[in-house]
Structures are given as structure tokens and as C-alpha cells.
Write a protein that holds these residues in place. Sequence first.
Motif, PDB file in Angstrom:
ATOM      1  N   GLU A  41     -53.910  63.160  78.964  1.00 55.76           N
ATOM      2  CA  GLU A  41     -55.172  62.412  78.878  1.00 55.76           C
ATOM      3  C   GLU A  41     -54.963  60.965  78.456  1.00 55.76           C
ATOM      4  O   GLU A  41     -55.528  60.046  79.058  1.00 55.76           O
ATOM      5  CB  GLU A  41     -56.101  63.127  77.896  1.00 55.76           C
ATOM      6  N   ARG A  56     -62.685  62.214  80.159  1.00 54.88           N
ATOM      7  CA  ARG A  56     -62.984  63.636  79.954  1.00 54.88           C
ATOM      8  C   ARG A  56     -64.196  64.064  80.760  1.00 54.88           C
ATOM      9  O   ARG A  56     -64.198  65.132  81.383  1.00 54.88           O
ATOM     10  CB  ARG A  56     -63.232  63.918  78.467  1.00 54.88           C
ATOM     11  N   GLU A  57     -65.246  63.250  80.753  1.00 56.68           N
ATOM     12  CA  GLU A  57     -66.455  63.602  81.504  1.00 56.68           C
ATOM     13  C   GLU A  57     -66.187  63.651  83.003  1.00 56.68           C
ATOM     14  O   GLU A  57     -66.681  64.532  83.714  1.00 56.68           O
ATOM     15  CB  GLU A  57     -67.577  62.590  81.207  1.00 56.68           C
ATOM     16  N   ARG A  60     -64.268  66.787  83.748  1.00 56.63           N
ATOM     17  CA  ARG A  60     -65.167  67.947  83.685  1.00 56.63           C
ATOM     18  C   ARG A  60     -65.982  68.064  84.976  1.00 56.63           C
ATOM     19  O   ARG A  60     -66.228  69.165  85.473  1.00 56.63           O
ATOM     20  CB  ARG A  60     -66.108  67.841  82.479  1.00 56.63           C
ATOM     21  N   SER A  61     -66.429  66.921  85.488  1.00 53.38           N
ATOM     22  CA  SER A  61     -67.194  66.936  86.740  1.00 53.38           C
ATOM     23  C   SER A  61     -66.340  67.465  87.888  1.00 53.38           C
ATOM     24  O   SER A  61     -66.813  68.264  88.707  1.00 53.38           O
ATOM     25  CB  SER A  61     -67.688  65.519  87.080  1.00 53.38           C
ATOM     26  N   ALA A  63     -63.861  69.471  87.547  1.00 49.25           N
ATOM     27  CA  ALA A  63     -63.669  70.902  87.287  1.00 49.25           C
ATOM     28  C   ALA A  63     -64.889  71.704  87.729  1.00 49.25           C
ATOM     29  O   ALA A  63     -64.762  72.805  88.278  1.00 49.25           O
ATOM     30  CB  ALA A  63     -63.394  71.130  85.796  1.00 49.25           C
ATOM     31  N   MET A  64     -66.094  71.165  87.507  1.00 52.44           N
ATOM     32  CA  MET A  64     -67.317  71.846  87.936  1.00 52.44           C
ATOM     33  C   MET A  64     -67.384  71.973  89.455  1.00 52.44           C
ATOM     34  O   MET A  64     -67.974  72.928  89.969  1.00 52.44           O
ATOM     35  CB  MET A  64     -68.549  71.095  87.416  1.00 52.44           C
ATOM     36  N   ILE A  70     -59.070  72.984  83.988  1.00 50.77           N
ATOM     37  CA  ILE A  70     -58.737  72.392  82.694  1.00 50.77           C
ATOM     38  C   ILE A  70     -58.404  73.511  81.716  1.00 50.77           C
ATOM     39  O   ILE A  70     -59.247  74.351  81.400  1.00 50.77           O
ATOM     40  CB  ILE A  70     -59.899  71.537  82.157  1.00 50.77           C
ATOM     41  N   HIS A  72     -57.118  74.479  77.987  1.00 54.58           N
ATOM     42  CA  HIS A  72     -57.018  73.949  76.623  1.00 54.58           C
ATOM     43  C   HIS A  72     -55.577  74.006  76.128  1.00 54.58           C
ATOM     44  O   HIS A  72     -54.921  75.038  76.180  1.00 54.58           O
ATOM     45  CB  HIS A  72     -57.920  74.756  75.681  1.00 54.58           C
ATOM     46  N   ALA A  76     -54.837  69.405  82.628  1.00 53.26           N
ATOM     47  CA  ALA A  76     -55.665  69.621  83.817  1.00 53.26           C
ATOM     48  C   ALA A  76     -54.766  69.831  85.031  1.00 53.26           C
ATOM     49  O   ALA A  76     -53.838  69.059  85.268  1.00 53.26           O
ATOM     50  CB  ALA A  76     -56.587  68.422  84.047  1.00 53.26           C
TER      51      ALA A  76
END
Length: 250
Positions: A41, A56-57, A60-61, A63-64, A70, A72, A76
Motif C-alpha cells: 500500500e 484504500r477506497e 475497495r471499489s 474489489a467490489m 484484498i 488482510h 491485494a
Amino acid sequence: MLDIVRQEGEETVGGAARVFTFFRDRLLSGELKAGDRLLAERELALALGVSRPVLREALRSLAMLGLLDIQHGRGAFVRSADASVLGQALTLCLAPEPNILDDVLQARIAIECQAIRLACDRASERDLQAIASTLDRLVDSLDDPERGGEADYAFHLAIVRAAGSAALMKIYEAISPLLMRSHVERRRDTFREPAITSGLVEAHRQVFLSLAQRDPDAADRRLREHFAIGDDLRRRNLISHYKPQGKKRP
């Protein structure tokens, strides 16, 4: 205060766009493939010139959309695109458009007519058997709009799959929720009219036969005739619905 909020919003949008562009370009160039791990990151944020919260946002998008996994503590990882997830996103974008089913039908015609030409050259015997089995399902589901619509969709999907084109297949699957709705609605309009349903079966049979004979011109022509039948059917139903009904004499 409003200026600060506006500036932060613009930076977020601009930063996210840089992340998406980076991801897209690396996929297109082949530098990133399914299973690859993205940079850490901190490194990725520095390389792209974005803040870590914005990064990060954006991740996440992605990933959606089913494009990243992603994990933990691990990072990613690139995923193979899930057409069903992309399809839901595309459906949400298209759904508010007026006359969307008619518009999507035009896209469907373009995809399927090219697909059937490719399938005439590329379809394996297994592909032909798969298409034939969906034709049997069409015959067995004439009195059931839901099953009939699903069988109709499966027939056309099998043709696109037989084309052996990943791009056509992904695009077709992405609009599949709208296609399925279109198939079912058309069946609801026609399943009580035997003359129409039997004609639809014959149209599908002719499409299949021309494909099995590996004649691209005939296959393209039969498929376009099949679509024209559907257009004529919708037009006649619309006229029938709004045509004034004559009063019965006493």
C-alpha cells in the motif's frame, strides 16, 4: 469550509481515477495478471501520488467489482473478472435509461450475429450438442414463461459461447440480467398463442441447422430473421393493446 470540502472531494476523485487508470493499463499491457499481488500500500500510494486513504477506497471499489481480492495482512491480489458482478454494475447503470430493453436488444443482435459467424468456424461437436440440448428445452417449456425464457436465453448464450471469443462472451454475460428479463417478458406475451410459440421453435431450429451446417451467411440470415419475428410480435402486441375495441351490438 465548503471550498476545503470541495477540494478534498476533487482530490479523492482524481486520485481514484489515477488508481483505476493504473490498474487498467497494467492489465492491458499484461504486466498484471490474475493471481499477481499489487505493490504494498505505501509503495503504491507513493508511486501513484495519492494518499493511502484514497488508495484504500479505490482498491475497495475494485474489489467490489470482483477485480481484486484484498487479503488482510497479505495485500491485494488480481482476480479474473467476474462477469456476473460486472453485469450487476452495468445493469444498475443502464436500468434508468428509457426503452432500455429495446436498446439492449440492438446490442444483443450485434453480438450474436458476429458470434454465430465465428461459431460456424470454431464450434466443436460438444458445442453443437450443448446448443441442441437447449433447443430440446425450448420445446419442453412452451407453456411456462419463466422456464421458456430461461431456455431461450440458454440457447442464445450457447451460441455466443461456441464462438470461442472471450471478449464477446464477457460482454454478453455482463448484460445477461437484462437479456433474461427480455426473454421472460416476451414469453409471457406469447405462451398462450400456439401459432406464435411453434413459429419461435421453428426459427430456433433453423438457426441451429444453419450453424450445424457451418454456413455463416445462412446462419447470420436465419438469426436476423428470428430477431425480426420478435420485433414484429412486439409491434402487433402493442397495436392490439391500444387498438379501440368495437362495441358489441345488442
